[in-house]
Design a protein around this motif. Structure first.
Motif, PDB file in Angstrom:
ATOM      1  N   ALA A 172      41.818  -6.457  53.802  1.00 46.46           N
ATOM      2  CA  ALA A 172      41.452  -5.357  52.918  1.00 46.46           C
ATOM      3  C   ALA A 172      40.415  -5.710  51.863  1.00 46.46           C
ATOM      4  O   ALA A 172      39.669  -4.847  51.409  1.00 46.46           O
ATOM      5  N   ALA A 173      40.371  -6.950  51.405  1.00 50.97           N
ATOM      6  CA  ALA A 173      39.472  -7.339  50.303  1.00 50.97           C
ATOM      7  C   ALA A 173      39.677  -6.450  49.094  1.00 50.97           C
ATOM      8  O   ALA A 173      38.723  -6.052  48.430  1.00 50.97           O
ATOM      9  N   ALA A 174      40.930  -6.121  48.797  1.00 54.09           N
ATOM     10  CA  ALA A 174      41.253  -5.287  47.640  1.00 54.09           C
ATOM     11  C   ALA A 174      41.184  -6.120  46.366  1.00 54.09           C
ATOM     12  O   ALA A 174      41.401  -7.327  46.395  1.00 54.09           O
ATOM     13  N   PRO A 175      40.889  -5.482  45.225  1.00 50.28           N
ATOM     14  CA  PRO A 175      40.762  -6.237  43.975  1.00 50.28           C
ATOM     15  C   PRO A 175      42.092  -6.700  43.400  1.00 50.28           C
ATOM     16  O   PRO A 175      42.108  -7.476  42.443  1.00 50.28           O
ATOM     17  N   HIS A 176      43.206  -6.205  43.940  1.00 49.10           N
ATOM     18  CA  HIS A 176      44.538  -6.585  43.477  1.00 49.10           C
ATOM     19  C   HIS A 176      45.439  -6.847  44.674  1.00 49.10           C
ATOM     20  O   HIS A 176      45.252  -6.252  45.736  1.00 49.10           O
ATOM     21  N   PRO A 177      46.463  -7.688  44.520  1.00 49.59           N
ATOM     22  CA  PRO A 177      47.496  -7.781  45.559  1.00 49.59           C
ATOM     23  C   PRO A 177      48.158  -6.412  45.729  1.00 49.59           C
ATOM     24  O   PRO A 177      48.375  -5.691  44.749  1.00 49.59           O
ATOM     25  N   LEU A 178      48.462  -6.048  46.960  1.00 45.01           N
ATOM     26  CA  LEU A 178      49.038  -4.737  47.219  1.00 45.01           C
ATOM     27  C   LEU A 178      50.543  -4.745  46.973  1.00 45.01           C
ATOM     28  O   LEU A 178      51.248  -5.673  47.357  1.00 45.01           O
ATOM     29  N   ASP A 179      51.030  -3.702  46.333  1.00 46.04           N
ATOM     30  CA  ASP A 179      52.453  -3.485  46.107  1.00 46.04           C
ATOM     31  C   ASP A 179      52.763  -2.072  46.583  1.00 46.04           C
ATOM     32  O   ASP A 179      52.448  -1.092  45.905  1.00 46.04           O
ATOM     33  N   VAL A 180      53.332  -1.956  47.773  1.00 46.10           N
ATOM     34  CA  VAL A 180      53.608  -0.650  48.379  1.00 46.10           C
ATOM     35  C   VAL A 180      55.088  -0.347  48.231  1.00 46.10           C
ATOM     36  O   VAL A 180      55.937  -1.116  48.697  1.00 46.10           O
ATOM     37  N   ARG A 181      55.397   0.769  47.582  1.00 41.93           N
ATOM     38  CA  ARG A 181      56.785   1.155  47.343  1.00 41.93           C
ATOM     39  C   ARG A 181      57.073   2.498  47.999  1.00 41.93           C
ATOM     40  O   ARG A 181      56.206   3.380  48.050  1.00 41.93           O
ATOM     41  N   VAL A 182      58.296   2.637  48.479  1.00 45.21           N
ATOM     42  CA  VAL A 182      58.758   3.910  49.026  1.00 45.21           C
ATOM     43  C   VAL A 182      59.751   4.505  48.037  1.00 45.21           C
ATOM     44  O   VAL A 182      60.747   3.867  47.682  1.00 45.21           O
ATOM     45  N   VAL A 183      59.456   5.709  47.574  1.00 44.15           N
ATOM     46  CA  VAL A 183      60.303   6.391  46.601  1.00 44.15           C
ATOM     47  C   VAL A 183      61.069   7.498  47.306  1.00 44.15           C
ATOM     48  O   VAL A 183      60.501   8.279  48.076  1.00 44.15           O
ATOM     49  N   ASP A 184      62.360   7.570  47.055  1.00 41.98           N
ATOM     50  CA  ASP A 184      63.227   8.555  47.702  1.00 41.98           C
ATOM     51  C   ASP A 184      63.093   9.906  46.996  1.00 41.98           C
ATOM     52  O   ASP A 184      63.644  10.122  45.919  1.00 41.98           O
ATOM     53  N   THR A 185      62.324  10.792  47.595  1.00 41.05           N
ATOM     54  CA  THR A 185      62.144  12.132  47.020  1.00 41.05           C
ATOM     55  C   THR A 185      61.733  13.097  48.113  1.00 41.05           C
ATOM     56  O   THR A 185      61.155  12.694  49.131  1.00 41.05           O
ATOM     57  N   ASN A 186      62.021  14.364  47.910  1.00 38.41           N
ATOM     58  CA  ASN A 186      61.831  15.375  48.946  1.00 38.41           C
ATOM     59  C   ASN A 186      60.445  16.009  48.841  1.00 38.41           C
ATOM     60  O   ASN A 186      60.299  17.231  48.822  1.00 38.41           O
ATOM     61  N   MET A 187      59.414  15.182  48.779  1.00 40.13           N
ATOM     62  CA  MET A 187      58.038  15.667  48.761  1.00 40.13           C
ATOM     63  C   MET A 187      57.234  14.873  49.779  1.00 40.13           C
ATOM     64  O   MET A 187      57.503  13.689  50.004  1.00 40.13           O
ATOM     65  N   VAL A 188      56.250  15.521  50.390  1.00 47.12           N
ATOM     66  CA  VAL A 188      55.362  14.850  51.336  1.00 47.12           C
ATOM     67  C   VAL A 188      54.125  14.411  50.562  1.00 47.12           C
ATOM     68  O   VAL A 188      53.246  15.221  50.261  1.00 47.12           O
ATOM     69  N   ASN A 189      54.062  13.136  50.214  1.00 50.13           N
ATOM     70  CA  ASN A 189      52.927  12.667  49.438  1.00 50.13           C
ATOM     71  C   ASN A 189      52.838  11.148  49.500  1.00 50.13           C
ATOM     72  O   ASN A 189      53.809  10.462  49.841  1.00 50.13           O
ATOM     73  N   ALA A 190      51.677  10.647  49.156  1.00 49.97           N
ATOM     74  CA  ALA A 190      51.421   9.219  48.976  1.00 49.97           C
ATOM     75  C   ALA A 190      50.207   9.118  48.069  1.00 49.97           C
ATOM     76  O   ALA A 190      49.323   9.971  48.129  1.00 49.97           O
ATOM     77  N   PHE A 191      50.163   8.124  47.222  1.00 51.18           N
ATOM     78  CA  PHE A 191      49.040   8.012  46.305  1.00 51.18           C
ATOM     79  C   PHE A 191      48.936   6.586  45.793  1.00 51.18           C
ATOM     80  O   PHE A 191      49.890   5.810  45.848  1.00 51.18           O
ATOM     81  N   ALA A 192      47.751   6.252  45.306  1.00 51.85           N
ATOM     82  CA  ALA A 192      47.490   4.941  44.730  1.00 51.85           C
ATOM     83  C   ALA A 192      47.589   5.022  43.217  1.00 51.85           C
ATOM     84  O   ALA A 192      47.194   6.019  42.604  1.00 51.85           O
ATOM     85  N   LEU A 193      48.143   3.977  42.627  1.00 47.57           N
ATOM     86  CA  LEU A 193      48.185   3.820  41.180  1.00 47.57           C
ATOM     87  C   LEU A 193      47.214   2.714  40.785  1.00 47.57           C
ATOM     88  O   LEU A 193      46.789   1.924  41.625  1.00 47.57           O
ATOM     89  N   PRO A 194      46.848   2.625  39.517  1.00 44.45           N
ATOM     90  CA  PRO A 194      46.000   1.507  39.100  1.00 44.45           C
ATOM     91  C   PRO A 194      46.655   0.159  39.412  1.00 44.45           C
ATOM     92  O   PRO A 194      47.872   0.028  39.431  1.00 44.45           O
TER      93      PRO A 194
END
Length: 353
Positions: A172-194
């Protein structure tokens, strides 16, 4: 070997160079002669190498000499050879550095007054050191998990997700190590945080027909991480005064209202397409089918009002996306069937229930 540009610091002329990874460092040669070998341990950068651009200097070669490369594979390889570059970035501290930082802040404020915060957001984001961006992302991710039903971490599902993330992060050559979390909620979404954080809502995994669709969503969000898009979006939404406070270390503004803004953060058409281009390239190099994101969005779009469509409001489908992510270069599955079955139960129950 990759192609780049070398600036010797003596003139403004850019010299085309060939760069290869030698045992002792980067071997850099021009049309006429050899620039030299830059040891990996001596490489420095103002910002971590990224898929968009890598700008390197070398200790002992003078502060003006610089090599510029625009190649995602090169960024990933140089980070593997010189992992200290992941922490590259200037800190806004005391003395002259602080004075210069506030001088830049004044310029940004003037730009915002005349052209609006949207025009200043990119300038503000560039003032934020990577370690401070990561700190904010930690706070947002922790707070978001606290406001939801919690993080999903069923061991077999978590391990399956970690394997997919590692497969993509290696390239990926991303500027930060990736931290991918799955949150238990009844919405269809995904997004990046700083700061390298990516949040996937459990309902999205339930709605995905296969791992290729999830991989497409994940690769797209990694594109937003690589471009620091969520940081720029945050700067644009919270206003000049709050953004300047965050730039200079005031984290008191990291609250629930900001987290709500980030959940619903949408990007410009150009940034969405840039993230799509990044995802197409990343999936191709990882050997994963590229059409998963397209099929996922198309199916959700067809389901219409019966489905929570938060992800469609923040990442609208487009013909450009379909063209970019068409499976014209082949590719295999994102993960084995057993891993996908485990991932569907990462919240402790079957996604089909």
């Amino acid at each position: 070997m990759v192609l780049g540009q070398y600036f010797d610091g003596k003139t403004a002329q850019a010299h085309d160079v060939r760069i290869s990874f030698a045992a002792g460092g980067l071997s850099i040669s021009g049309k006429q002669d050899m620039v030299g070998t830059w040891p990996y341990d001596d490489l420095t950068a103002e910002a971590p190498p990224s898929f968009r651009e890598t700008r390197l200097r070398c200790k002992g070669k003078g502060t003006a000499a610089i090599v510029v490369v625009r190649d995602a594979d090169f960024a990933a390889q140089v980070l593997a050879k010189a992992p200290h570059l992941k922490r590259a970035g200037n800190k806004v501290g005391g003395g002259l550095t602080m004075l210069l930082g506030w001088g830049a802040a004044i310029v940004v404020a003037v730009v915002a007054i005349y052209f609006g915060i949207g025009a200043a957001a990119g300038l503000l984001a560039d003032l934020v050191p990577p370690e401070l961006e990561r700190k904010w992302g930690d706070a947002y991710a922790t707070g978001l998990a606290g406001e939801s039903e919690g993080l999903c971490a069923e061991p077999a599902g978590r391990e399956a997700l970690d394997r997919l993330v590692a497969r993509l992060e290696d390239l990926a050559a991303a500027p930060h190590p990736l931290d991918v979390r799955v949150v238990d909620t009844n919405m269809v979404n995904a997004f990046a945080l700083p700061g390298g954080h990516i949040v996937i809502f459990s309902k999205l995994i339930e709605k995905a027909d296969n791992a290729d669709e999830l991989a497409g969503v994940l690769a797209h969000e990694i594109g937003h991480v690589a471009g620091r898009d969520s940081l720029r979006g945050l700067m644009q939404q919270i206003g000049v005064a709050a953004a300047l406070g965050l730039v200079f270390g005031d984290t008191t503004g990291v609250d629930g209202s900001m987290m709500t803004q980030l959940v619903g953060l949408s990007y410009s058409r150009d940034l969405e397409l840039e993230a799509d281009r990044y995802a197409a390239d990343l999936l191709t190099r990882a050997g994963i089918r590229r059409d998963g994101l397209v099929s996922f969005f198309a199916r959700l779009d067809q389901e219409g009002p019966s489905t929570p469509l938060e992800i469609l409001s923040t990442h609208p489908p487009s013909d450009e996306r379909a063209r970019l992510l068409a499976n014209d270069k082949g590719g295999g599955p994102a993960m084995p069937a057993d891993d996908w079955a485990a991932l569907k139960t990462i919240c402790g129950q079957s996604g089909d229930e």
